[in-house]
Structures are given as C-alpha cells and as structure tokens.
Design an enzyme around this catalytic site. Structure first.
Site, PDB file in Angstrom:
ATOM      1  CE  LYS A   1      -1.654   1.716   3.955  1.00  0.00           C
ATOM      2  NZ  LYS A   1      -1.490   3.161   4.225  1.00  0.00           N
ATOM      3  CG  ASN A   2       2.503   2.841   3.561  1.00  0.00           C
ATOM      4  OD1 ASN A   2       1.306   3.128   3.409  1.00  0.00           O
ATOM      5  ND2 ASN A   2       3.061   2.731   4.750  1.00  0.00           N
TER       6      ASN A   2
ATOM      7  CB  CYS B   1      -3.461  11.740  11.308  1.00  0.00           C
ATOM      8  SG  CYS B   1      -3.351   9.982  11.114  1.00  0.00           S
TER       9      CYS B   1
ATOM     10  NE  ARG C   1       0.913  10.402   9.919  1.00  0.00           N
ATOM     11  CZ  ARG C   1       0.515   9.301   9.276  1.00  0.00           C
ATOM     12  NH1 ARG C   1      -0.665   8.802   9.505  1.00  0.00           N
ATOM     13  NH2 ARG C   1       1.294   8.729   8.404  1.00  0.00           N
TER      14      ARG C   1
ATOM     15  CG  LEU D   1      10.156  17.966   8.047  1.00  0.00           C
ATOM     16  CD1 LEU D   1      10.589  16.612   8.590  1.00  0.00           C
ATOM     17  CD2 LEU D   1      11.268  19.008   8.261  1.00  0.00           C
TER      18      LEU D   1
ATOM     19  CG  ASP E   1       3.215   1.709   9.344  1.00  0.00           C
ATOM     20  OD1 ASP E   1       2.885   2.562  10.179  1.00  0.00           O
ATOM     21  OD2 ASP E   1       3.233   1.924   8.111  1.00  0.00           O
TER      22      ASP E   1
ATOM     23  CB  ILE F   1       7.812   6.901  14.315  1.00  0.00           C
ATOM     24  CG1 ILE F   1       8.981   5.922  14.157  1.00  0.00           C
ATOM     25  CG2 ILE F   1       7.576   7.683  13.020  1.00  0.00           C
ATOM     26  CD1 ILE F   1      10.287   6.513  13.701  1.00  0.00           C
TER      27      ILE F   1
ATOM     28  NE  ARG G   1      -6.636   4.516   5.447  1.00  0.00           N
ATOM     29  CZ  ARG G   1      -5.713   4.699   6.396  1.00  0.00           C
ATOM     30  NH1 ARG G   1      -6.038   4.675   7.657  1.00  0.00           N
ATOM     31  NH2 ARG G   1      -4.457   4.925   6.081  1.00  0.00           N
TER      32      ARG G   1
HETATM   33  C1  UD1 Z   1       4.668   7.007   6.231  1.00  0.00           C
HETATM   34  C2  UD1 Z   1       3.736   5.827   6.075  1.00  0.00           C
HETATM   35  C3  UD1 Z   1       3.211   5.400   7.431  1.00  0.00           C
HETATM   36  C4  UD1 Z   1       4.367   5.138   8.393  1.00  0.00           C
HETATM   37  C5  UD1 Z   1       5.324   6.326   8.433  1.00  0.00           C
HETATM   38  C6  UD1 Z   1       6.571   6.077   9.257  1.00  0.00           C
HETATM   39  C7  UD1 Z   1       2.732   6.150   3.876  1.00  0.00           C
HETATM   40  C8  UD1 Z   1       1.516   6.466   3.097  1.00  0.00           C
HETATM   41  N1  UD1 Z   1       2.633   6.214   5.234  1.00  0.00           N
HETATM   42  O1  UD1 Z   1       3.907   8.070   6.775  1.00  0.00           O
HETATM   43  O2  UD1 Z   1       2.432   4.212   7.256  1.00  0.00           O
HETATM   44  O3  UD1 Z   1       3.857   4.906   9.694  1.00  0.00           O
HETATM   45  O4  UD1 Z   1       5.744   6.669   7.097  1.00  0.00           O
HETATM   46  O5  UD1 Z   1       7.259   4.973   8.751  1.00  0.00           O
HETATM   47  O6  UD1 Z   1       3.765   5.799   3.346  1.00  0.00           O
HETATM   48  N2  UD1 Z   1       7.189  14.744  10.348  1.00  0.00           N
HETATM   49  C9  UD1 Z   1       7.367  16.099  10.568  1.00  0.00           C
HETATM   50  N3  UD1 Z   1       7.160  16.967   9.520  1.00  0.00           N
HETATM   51  C10 UD1 Z   1       6.799  16.532   8.274  1.00  0.00           C
HETATM   52  C11 UD1 Z   1       6.627  15.147   8.066  1.00  0.00           C
HETATM   53  C12 UD1 Z   1       6.833  14.276   9.117  1.00  0.00           C
HETATM   54  O7  UD1 Z   1       7.682  16.506  11.670  1.00  0.00           O
HETATM   55  O8  UD1 Z   1       6.647  17.361   7.381  1.00  0.00           O
HETATM   56  C13 UD1 Z   1       7.394  13.783  11.456  1.00  0.00           C
HETATM   57  C14 UD1 Z   1       6.112  13.016  11.797  1.00  0.00           C
HETATM   58  O9  UD1 Z   1       5.298  13.727  12.704  1.00  0.00           O
HETATM   59  C15 UD1 Z   1       6.661  11.754  12.404  1.00  0.00           C
HETATM   60  C16 UD1 Z   1       7.959  11.530  11.623  1.00  0.00           C
HETATM   61  O10 UD1 Z   1       8.283  12.779  11.013  1.00  0.00           O
HETATM   62  O11 UD1 Z   1       6.979  11.940  13.759  1.00  0.00           O
HETATM   63  C17 UD1 Z   1       7.872  10.463  10.545  1.00  0.00           C
HETATM   64  O12 UD1 Z   1       6.766  10.718   9.709  1.00  0.00           O
HETATM   65  P1  UD1 Z   1       6.788  10.343   8.149  1.00  0.00           P
HETATM   66  O13 UD1 Z   1       7.927   9.423   7.894  1.00  0.00           O
HETATM   67  O14 UD1 Z   1       6.717  11.593   7.373  1.00  0.00           O
HETATM   68  O15 UD1 Z   1       5.430   9.549   7.986  1.00  0.00           O
HETATM   69  P2  UD1 Z   1       4.471   9.566   6.730  1.00  0.00           P
HETATM   70  O16 UD1 Z   1       5.244   9.751   5.479  1.00  0.00           O
HETATM   71  O17 UD1 Z   1       3.318  10.456   7.011  1.00  0.00           O
END
Ligand code: UD1
Length: 427
Positions: free
Chosen positions: A22-23, A123, A128, A132, A313, A335, A405
């Site tokens: 999925k991801n 979320c 989230r 970044l 996950d 995380i 989902r």
């Molecule tokens: C993706 C996966 C999700 C998984 C996660 C971590 C998809 C669709 N989803 O989510 O299933 O649990 O990776 O492996 O692929 N963060 C910030 N600022 C940002 C973005 C992220 O501070 O702009 C922080 C988040 O709050 C979190 C950490 O970075 O603490 C990691 O998040 P991120 O790797 O971005 O997760 P997703 O890409 O949303």
C-alpha cells in the site's frame, strides 16, 4: 457498517499470498503526473486508499484504466495517462479522507509549475505535520503560500531550479515528495538524511525506469540530476512488508505455521529479528518466508525507528503478539507520539498493558478473551484481529473501513489458513 466476527483458538496453517505494498503504491501512483506518457503499475493492491487515489488522479484529468481483472485474483494492473492535466487542485473533500494525497504536491509542482493541495487534517496517530514537505520544496526554489486551509506551491518561470535539503527528522512522505519534484528540476538536487525505507527504493526504481537519474538509492544521501522530461514505464509494485509482518504475528499468536508467499525477507529484517527474539521461527527464501511458532512466546524489548529499524507500522501487531508471551516486554514508540490507541481495546480482551508516554509495558497473560472492540487506525485494527485469533470465544471488530484501507481482502486471506473469521454486513 460491516464488522468482523472472529472465533479464536484455531491454529493457522497454510499459505497466504502477500499483496502489493500500500505505502509503495501511494507514492508510485502520483509519478504518473511526471510524464505525458502512459504509466502502468502491476500488482496494485485492491484497497480503499488506492481507489481514493485513483479518484484524486481523475480530478487532475489523468485517465485511469484498470485492465482485465478477475474477482478471484489479488492485485490488479492499472494504467494512468496524464497527457493533459486539467486541474492542479487537490480539494479538501478528497484529501481529508486520505493523508497520502499530499504526495501529489511535489510531482504536480514539477510538471505544471504550480500545485494547490488541501492541508491534510489531524490524524488518529498523532499530529503529523507537513512542514518538511514544504521546506524541501522551498529549498528546490518553490514559493509556498498557505491560505484557507490550502497549500499552494509555485515554481519560478522556467521551472524549479533544484537545490539541497537536509532533513532534521527522517520523513518518508517528505522524502517522496522531494524526490518526485527533483526529478524534473532544471539542475541537480541533493537530499541529506533522507528516508531509506524499501518503499523509497521502490519509488526511486520506478523513477529510474521513467528515465530519472538518481545516485545513492537505498542510502540517506540522494543526488538527483533533473531531467527535462520523463517517459512512461511499466512497473511492478513491491510486496507489502507490513502486511506480511502482520500475518506473521497472526500465525505466531496461534502457534501456527504459515508461508507468506511473495514476502521479501530483505525488506523485513527488523520484523523478522523481533519475531525470532520472541521465539518464532522464521525461514527465509527467495520467494517468501515461512513462520512457525511451536514453543512458548518469549517477552522482548522493542523500539521503533526509521528503516532499517523496526517499523512503527508493526508496533501494534507485535504488541498483540507479546500479550501472550511468558513475561514482561517493553515497547518504545519513537516515531509517532500518539500511537497506543489499541492499548485500551487490547485491555478489553484481557491484555495487561500499561503506558507511560511513548513506552508500553506488556505483561503476558495466559488467556485473552473475545470482546467487542474497535480501533481508530489501520494497524491498531489489525492488532485487535491478531488478538482475536488467539482469544477464547468471539471477538467482534468494528469500523472495518480502517482495515479496508490497508489489507486486501483480509478475511479471505485468513480463511485460507484456517481462521474462523467472517465479515458480517449491517443490513
Ligand atoms: C509514512 C507511512 C506510514 C508510516 C510512516 C513512518 C505512507 C503512506 N505512510 O507516513 O504508514 O507509519 O511513514 O514509517 O507511506 N514529520 C514532521 N514533519 C513533516 C513530516 C513528518 O515533523 O513534514 C514527522 C512526523 O510527525 C513523524 C515523523 O516525522 O513523527 C515520521 O513521519 P513520516 O515518515 O513523514 O510519515 P508519513 O510519510 O506520514
């Protein structure tokens, strides 16, 4: 609304085919926006999130055609063609249902010079933010405006110059957005401390098949040489390492033996390591893994981390498994700050878990018992299914839209290995 009814206590035995990830799919689909030529994805899982993303692509004028699918097959083949984009706006209505919609921002900006995407809402697994994603695009030369709940990214006339960005926190989604923007930038871009999850490698491999030039694939420092245009490609989505890990936990908690056909052991080393620590045998070969649990389950200390660490996950599913271990385990979630919402529900099934901040202490119990439960996110829901498979009596899991989902025909796959599980419609 449908519910799942599980009568626990059956030992799982047999083979489960692993679906496309999925991801990975959610970041491969928006790559169609990077080219005028058709892009075909094979092994796309049939999931609500993927359907949602097809819908979003339609919103931009991308044609989506699903080829010859038989209802009994898992996965499908879909061709996307973005020869002309009729809109660069991802509206609130579509984005609010699916956070991953933010992944259209980078590719649409790079291709069309602008993109407007509704801000994804809060979320269930934490705050989230998307700061970044935006900072990386700014570093590549985009101007970002925030107004009325929308993010608007604009490239200078003549396109994105490209640039350098050092991620202060490893982010999967922000790395994906940055990569998809950089491949069509005018110059060379560099990403430091980029995520290196297997899904990012899958994305890079598709981009390379489309003609992109990327150095450092699989490492945290990526160099991307922008191209004027990219071509179409046909690409097979990688196997879902989280789905495979989830069914491994399901097999283990029932003391069963299950082959996960198509699982890629190399992508799930941390999960397999955790399972072995818990006393589960994991046999790896080129075509899948076989999981066997015939002795007592041992407690373990597990900490989630960016890849190659243990995937966040997998935290809920491993926690469910540890509920039946002989002793006390300690889990640390590094995380997401609010990812223990399955704990009270597991407690309703007789689990003994306490949490303090990001730490959970799980003391194994001899018996779990069936209960009516529901969860607020995808992997949390799966942890309840896993516990239900080992519980005495009947467990009813509600709010199945979470599972739909992310798990392709979950109950059918579990029935294949002998689980007593059925989906019951409300009407
Ligand atoms: C993706 C996966 C999700 C998984 C996660 C971590 C998809 C669709 N989803 O989510 O299933 O649990 O990776 O492996 O692929 N963060 C910030 N600022 C940002 C973005 C992220 O501070 O702009 C922080 C988040 O709050 C979190 C950490 O970075 O603490 C990691 O998040 P991120 O790797 O971005 O997760 P997703 O890409 O949303």
């Amino acid at each position: 609304m449908d519910k799942l009814v599980i009568r626990g206590g059956k030992r799982l035995e047999g083979t489960i085919p692993v679906s496309g990830a999925k991801n990975a799919a959610l970041t491969l689909i928006p790559c169609a926006l990077l080219t005028e030529e058709p892009m075909t994805l094979r092994n796309l899982p049939r999931l609500a999130d993927i359907d949602g993303f097809q819908h979003l692509m339609g919103q931009f004028g991308v044609s989506v055609s699903i080829q010859g699918q038989r209802s009994e097959d898992f996965g499908r083949v879909v061709t996307y063609e973005a020869s002309r984009m009729t809109s660069t706006v991802a509206p609130y209505d579509l984005v609010r249902k699916m956070r991953a919609s933010i992944l259209v921002l980078g590719p649409m900006l790079a291709r069309a010079g602008e993109a407007t995407v509704s801000m994804p809402g809060g979320c269930a697994i934490g705050n989230r933010p998307i700061d970044l994603h935006l900072k990386a695009l700014e570093a590549f030369g985009a101007t970002i405006e925030l107004a009325q709940g929308y993010v608007r990214a604009i490239a200078p006339d003549g396109g994105l110059p490209g640039g350098e960005f050092d991620f202060p926190v490893v982010s999967v989604g922000a790395t994906e957005n940055a990569l998809m923007a950089a491949v069509l930038a005018n110059g060379t871009s560099r990403l430091f401390n980029a995520a290196r999850e297997p899904e990012i490698v899958d994305l890079c491999n598709l981009l390379v098949a489309m003609g992109a030039e990327i150095e450092g694939i699989g490492t945290s420092d990526l160099i991307i040489h922008g191209a004027k245009r990219l071509n179409g490609a046909t690409y097979k989505v990688m196997p879902d390492r989280i789905e495979a890990g989830s069914y491994a936990c399901a097999a283990a908690i029932t003391g069963g033996e299950v082959r996960l056909e198509g699982a890629k052991a190399g992508d799930m080393a941390a999960t397999n390591h955790a399972l072995r620590n818990i006393g589960v045998e994991v046999e790896e070969d080129a075509k899948g893994i076989t999981v066997r649990a015939d002795g007592p389950l041992r407690p373990a200390n597990l900490t989630t981390a960016p890849y190659p660490g243990l995937a966040t996950d997998m935290q809920a599913q491993l926690m469910a498994l540890l509920c039946k271990a002989q002793g006390t385990s300690v889990l640390k979630e590094t995380i997401f700050e609010n990812r223990y919402m399955h704990v009270p529900e597991l407690g309703r099934m007789g689990a003994n878990i306490t949490t303090e901040g990001r730490t959970a202490i799980v003391t194994g119990v001899d018996e779990l018992h069936g209960a009516e439960v529901m969860a607020t996110d995808l992997r949390a829901s799966m942890s309840l299914v896993i516990a239900g498979l080992a519980a005495e009596g009947e467990t009813t899991v509600r709010r199945l839209y979470h599972l739909d989902r992310g798990y392709e025909r979950l109950e059918e796959k579990l029935q294949l290995v002998g689980a007593d599980i059925e989906r019951i419609g409300d009407g």
